[in-house]
Design a protein around this motif. Structure first.
Motif, PDB file in Angstrom:
ATOM      1  N   THR A 100     -92.485  38.279  22.419  1.00  0.00           N
ATOM      2  CA  THR A 100     -92.357  37.724  21.070  1.00  0.00           C
ATOM      3  C   THR A 100     -91.094  36.891  20.946  1.00  0.00           C
ATOM      4  O   THR A 100     -91.109  35.779  20.401  1.00  0.00           O
ATOM      5  N   PHE A 101     -89.997  37.418  21.474  1.00  0.00           N
ATOM      6  CA  PHE A 101     -88.726  36.696  21.377  1.00  0.00           C
ATOM      7  C   PHE A 101     -88.755  35.406  22.190  1.00  0.00           C
ATOM      8  O   PHE A 101     -88.306  34.354  21.720  1.00  0.00           O
ATOM      9  N   LYS A 109     -86.031  29.573  13.729  1.00  0.00           N
ATOM     10  CA  LYS A 109     -85.214  30.773  13.567  1.00  0.00           C
ATOM     11  C   LYS A 109     -84.350  30.688  12.311  1.00  0.00           C
ATOM     12  O   LYS A 109     -84.127  29.616  11.757  1.00  0.00           O
ATOM     13  N   TRP A 110     -83.857  31.839  11.909  1.00  0.00           N
ATOM     14  CA  TRP A 110     -83.067  31.955  10.676  1.00  0.00           C
ATOM     15  C   TRP A 110     -81.585  32.025  11.035  1.00  0.00           C
ATOM     16  O   TRP A 110     -81.133  32.978  11.657  1.00  0.00           O
ATOM     17  N   MET A 128     -90.373  32.398  20.536  1.00  0.00           N
ATOM     18  CA  MET A 128     -89.803  31.844  19.307  1.00  0.00           C
ATOM     19  C   MET A 128     -89.186  30.467  19.544  1.00  0.00           C
ATOM     20  O   MET A 128     -88.543  30.235  20.565  1.00  0.00           O
ATOM     21  N   GLU A 177     -82.696  36.327  14.422  1.00  0.00           N
ATOM     22  CA  GLU A 177     -83.613  36.753  15.480  1.00  0.00           C
ATOM     23  C   GLU A 177     -82.873  37.092  16.773  1.00  0.00           C
ATOM     24  O   GLU A 177     -83.208  38.074  17.452  1.00  0.00           O
ATOM     25  N   ASP A 178     -81.867  36.290  17.118  1.00  0.00           N
ATOM     26  CA  ASP A 178     -81.105  36.555  18.344  1.00  0.00           C
ATOM     27  C   ASP A 178     -80.363  37.880  18.253  1.00  0.00           C
ATOM     28  O   ASP A 178     -80.288  38.639  19.231  1.00  0.00           O
ATOM     29  N   PHE A 237     -88.918  42.674  14.811  1.00  0.00           N
ATOM     30  CA  PHE A 237     -88.168  41.598  14.162  1.00  0.00           C
ATOM     31  C   PHE A 237     -88.281  41.695  12.639  1.00  0.00           C
ATOM     32  O   PHE A 237     -88.433  40.698  11.941  1.00  0.00           O
ATOM     33  N   CYS A 269     -77.546  33.774  14.321  1.00  0.00           N
ATOM     34  CA  CYS A 269     -79.009  33.706  14.294  1.00  0.00           C
ATOM     35  C   CYS A 269     -79.570  35.114  14.145  1.00  0.00           C
ATOM     36  O   CYS A 269     -79.303  35.987  14.976  1.00  0.00           O
ATOM     37  N   LEU A 275     -81.173  40.477  16.318  1.00  0.00           N
ATOM     38  CA  LEU A 275     -82.140  41.577  16.337  1.00  0.00           C
ATOM     39  C   LEU A 275     -82.616  41.847  17.764  1.00  0.00           C
ATOM     40  O   LEU A 275     -82.807  43.002  18.164  1.00  0.00           O
ATOM     41  N   TYR A 276     -82.788  40.778  18.524  1.00  0.00           N
ATOM     42  CA  TYR A 276     -83.231  40.929  19.915  1.00  0.00           C
ATOM     43  C   TYR A 276     -82.161  41.650  20.742  1.00  0.00           C
ATOM     44  O   TYR A 276     -82.467  42.597  21.478  1.00  0.00           O
TER      45      TYR A 276
END
Length: 201
Positions: free
Chosen positions: A7-8, A16-17, A11, A26-27, A45, A24, A29-30
């Motif tokens: 999933t990551f 991305k947010w 992206m 998403e980064d 996520f 970032c 959270l990953y």
């Protein structure tokens, strides 16, 4: 974890947010999800700005969590009074009284049932009855595999989305097949030993 990775990797950066701090979401959270030893919302996520884990592990600052909380925030819709009254009717002190309430005739049942108006009422009754069965059988006091909770508990939440057209709720298998095989083998072994003792083998 493989699904988390895929999933990551799939992206796109422009989607991305990025917060005002330049971080970032998403980064972060990953990176956080990779360190987690147990299943966490980050693996989907999904971020809960009230989860203190992010602040404690310095994933996000309090200011960043506040920004996340306030971004495009939406107020929850108010529950209709009649629906609230129906839910409140199940606030009983005994299972006997709860069964009486479940058995009580409702004016929305039978030929008067209109799915567009009464879906929530019907879902509430079904959910209360299902949880009552689990409570009376004592299963809620026992430890279970994640799959058990998906089938017996979380599926009730999944059904609440049935009235939404185009929404398909599905749950992935969180446990590895090897662990499931071990648990099944353990159960089979215990049952086999019990059977052997009863047969005098």
């Amino acid at each position: 974890m493989l699904e988390f990775e895929r999933t990551f990797q799939g992206m796109r950066k422009e989607k991305k947010w990025f917060l005002e701090s330049g971080k970032c979401v998403e980064d972060e959270l990953y990176a956080f999800g990779k360190q987690c030893r147990f299943e966490h919302l980050a693996h989907s996520f999904v971020i809960d700005p009230d989860d203190e884990t992010y602040y404690q592990n310095k994933v996000f600052t309090s200011e960043e969590l506040e920004e996340i909380r306030d971004t495009e925030s939406k107020d929850l819709p108010k529950m209709p009074i009649e629906l609230l009254k129906y839910i409140s009717s199940f606030r009983t002190k005994t299972t006997e009284k709860l069964r009486i309430m479940l058995d009580k005739r409702q004016n929305w049942k039978g030929k008067n049932f209109d799915r567009t108006k009464h879906f929530d009422f019907d879902w509430i009754k079904h959910s209360v009855h299902s949880l009552l069965l689990e409570f009376e059988s004592g299963t809620l006091k026992q430890n279970h595999l994640e799959t058990w909770y998906n089938i017996h508990i979380w599926s009730l939440i999944d059904k609440s989305f049935n009235e939404l057209i185009g929404v398909d709720v599905a749950r992935g298998l969180l446990l590895r097949n090897e662990k499931i095989s071990i648990e099944l083998s353990k159960d089979w072994s215990q049952q086999h030993e019990k059977h052997s003792e009863e047969e005098g083998i």
